[in-house]
Write an enzyme that holds these catalytic residues in place. Structure first.
Site, mmCIF file in Angstrom:
data_model
loop_
_atom_site.group_PDB
_atom_site.id
_atom_site.type_symbol
_atom_site.label_atom_id
_atom_site.label_comp_id
_atom_site.label_asym_id
_atom_site.label_seq_id
_atom_site.Cartn_x
_atom_site.Cartn_y
_atom_site.Cartn_z
ATOM 1 N N GLY A 18 2.431 -22.521 10.190
ATOM 2 C CA GLY A 18 1.698 -23.335 9.229
ATOM 3 C C GLY A 18 0.410 -23.890 9.807
ATOM 4 N N ALA A 22 -2.642 -27.925 17.506
ATOM 5 C CA ALA A 22 -1.796 -28.665 18.450
ATOM 6 C C ALA A 22 -2.381 -30.031 18.798
ATOM 7 C CB ALA A 22 -1.598 -27.837 19.716
ATOM 8 N N LYS A 73 -3.616 -14.137 9.515
ATOM 9 C CA LYS A 73 -4.640 -15.167 9.325
ATOM 10 C C LYS A 73 -5.557 -15.278 10.537
ATOM 11 C CE LYS A 73 -2.453 -18.385 11.993
ATOM 12 N NZ LYS A 73 -2.942 -19.017 13.227
ATOM 13 N N ASP A 126 -2.428 -22.055 6.450
ATOM 14 C CA ASP A 126 -2.868 -21.730 7.806
ATOM 15 C C ASP A 126 -4.183 -20.951 7.791
ATOM 16 O OD1 ASP A 126 -2.665 -21.918 10.510
ATOM 17 O OD2 ASP A 126 -0.905 -20.635 10.715
ATOM 18 N N THR A 130 -7.343 -22.232 9.918
ATOM 19 C CA THR A 130 -7.830 -21.391 11.012
ATOM 20 C C THR A 130 -9.162 -20.741 10.680
ATOM 21 O OG1 THR A 130 -5.497 -20.927 11.466
ATOM 22 C CG2 THR A 130 -7.109 -19.621 12.655
ATOM 23 N N SER A 136 -10.325 -23.865 15.952
ATOM 24 C CA SER A 136 -9.713 -22.538 15.929
ATOM 25 C C SER A 136 -10.381 -21.610 16.942
ATOM 26 C CB SER A 136 -9.826 -21.928 14.525
ATOM 27 O OG SER A 136 -9.536 -20.553 14.546
ATOM 28 N N ARG A 137 -9.599 -21.063 17.858
ATOM 29 C CA ARG A 137 -10.139 -20.126 18.849
ATOM 30 C C ARG A 137 -10.607 -18.830 18.195
ATOM 31 N NH1 ARG A 137 -5.279 -21.975 20.804
ATOM 32 N NH2 ARG A 137 -4.289 -19.996 20.250
ATOM 33 N N ASN A 138 -9.854 -18.363 17.196
ATOM 34 C CA ASN A 138 -10.228 -17.123 16.523
ATOM 35 C C ASN A 138 -11.507 -17.293 15.715
ATOM 36 O OD1 ASN A 138 -7.828 -15.175 17.022
ATOM 37 N ND2 ASN A 138 -6.845 -17.099 16.446
ATOM 38 N N VAL A 161 -6.979 -17.691 24.722
ATOM 39 C CA VAL A 161 -6.450 -16.495 24.068
ATOM 40 C C VAL A 161 -6.862 -16.495 22.594
ATOM 41 C CG1 VAL A 161 -4.359 -15.256 23.402
ATOM 42 C CG2 VAL A 161 -4.483 -16.389 25.625
ATOM 43 N N GLU A 163 -5.683 -14.571 19.609
ATOM 44 C CA GLU A 163 -4.636 -13.646 19.194
ATOM 45 C C GLU A 163 -5.113 -12.617 18.181
ATOM 46 O OE1 GLU A 163 -4.747 -16.921 18.816
ATOM 47 O OE2 GLU A 163 -2.807 -17.887 19.103
#
Length: 268
Positions: A18, A22, A73, A126, A130, A136-138, A161, A163
């Site tokens: 979801g 963090a 996502k 999500d 994101t 958001s890393r992505n 990372v 993903e």
């Protein structure tokens, strides 16, 4: 599938997913998520342990849909970041999220997921977080690509990372295996691994055949869907309020009618 292969059981596996950064969860910011489990007793137990004043947990039995939504996502978030880096505007971002959700749902349903999962916390929730959030890393990866950096340069220097980069490779195989069209996810893959320029990918997306409809074919006749939800043929509802729902009793073993079916019957 991996748990099943390695441990021989998936009955005691639960999936938490979801819209949850963090850092915000640790900071006790209000958050909602979903816990999916094939074992209702286990799902209830985990919900009892984790649910609290700042963390609202919903339950689901759709293990496939929740897992797939959480993976797809990330690829779509890279696409949203690229669009932002290219300064395509808010209209483009909204369209990308909407059509990306359609891609996610088509693949998810084909693989056995429940359609409603993809409009819930693990899917739309999500994806919005994101695909738009600065944490958001992505999304950040896509943003830097959209601003002109090459994927190779970013991968060499990044410490976190992303993903979605690896997932885009898996989606290429899954979409072809299940014969599901996923043009946005494919564009991300080609930008990351085939050196396609973002502007070229954008042009190809926009020059695709003119769409006829944005509806999703779930492999069922619409009237059959209504029958599955116990909605009588010819029903006419003007407002989707609880007082107008012909809600079945628990003994019937089916969910209340969906808004889709109500409005389908209304307009026919």
């Amino acid at each position: 599938e991996i748990f099943e292969e390695e441990l021989g059981t998936s009955g005691n596996v639960s999936i938490l997913s979801g819209p949850t950064f963090a850092m915000e969860v640790a900071g006790k910011k209000p958050t909602a998520a979903v816990i999916a489990s094939a074992n209702p007793e286990l799902g209830n137990h985990i919900q009892d342990m984790m649910h609290g004043p700042r963390l609202r947990l919903y339950r689901s039995n759709d293990l496939i849909g929740v897992q797939l939504a959480g993976a797809v996502k990330n690829v779509l978030a890279i696409a949203a970041g690229i669009a932002e880096g290219m300064q395509l505007g808010l209209n483009a971002r909204a369209a990308l999220i909407c059509r990306g959700l359609s891609e996610m749902t088509r693949l998810g349903v084909k693989m056995g997921g429940v359609p409603e999962t993809f409009s819930g916390m693990a899917g739309l929730g999500d994806l919005v977080l994101t695909g738009t959030g600065s944490l958001s890393r992505n999304h950040t990866l896509g943003l830097r690509i959209g601003e002109g950096l090459s994927p190779e340069e970013i991968f060499q220097n990044q410490l976190t990372v992303t993903e979605g980069a690896a997932t885009s490779v898996s989606l290429q195989s899954l979409s072809r295996h299940h014969q599901v069209e996923m043009p946005i996810c494919e564009a991300v893959y080609r930008i990351l691994y085939q050196r396609k320029a973002p502007m070229e990918a954008l042009t190809q997306l926009l020059e695709r055949q003119m769409p006829e409809s944005e509806s999703i074919d779930w492999g069922q006749n619409n009237s059959d869907l209504c029958e599955d939800f116990f909605l009588p043929r010819g029903s006419r509802f003007f407002l989707p309020t609880p007082s107008l729902f012909p809600v079945p009793s628990p003994s019937q073993g089916k969910m209340p009618p969906s808004y889709f079916c109500i409005f389908w019957e209304f307009i026919t």
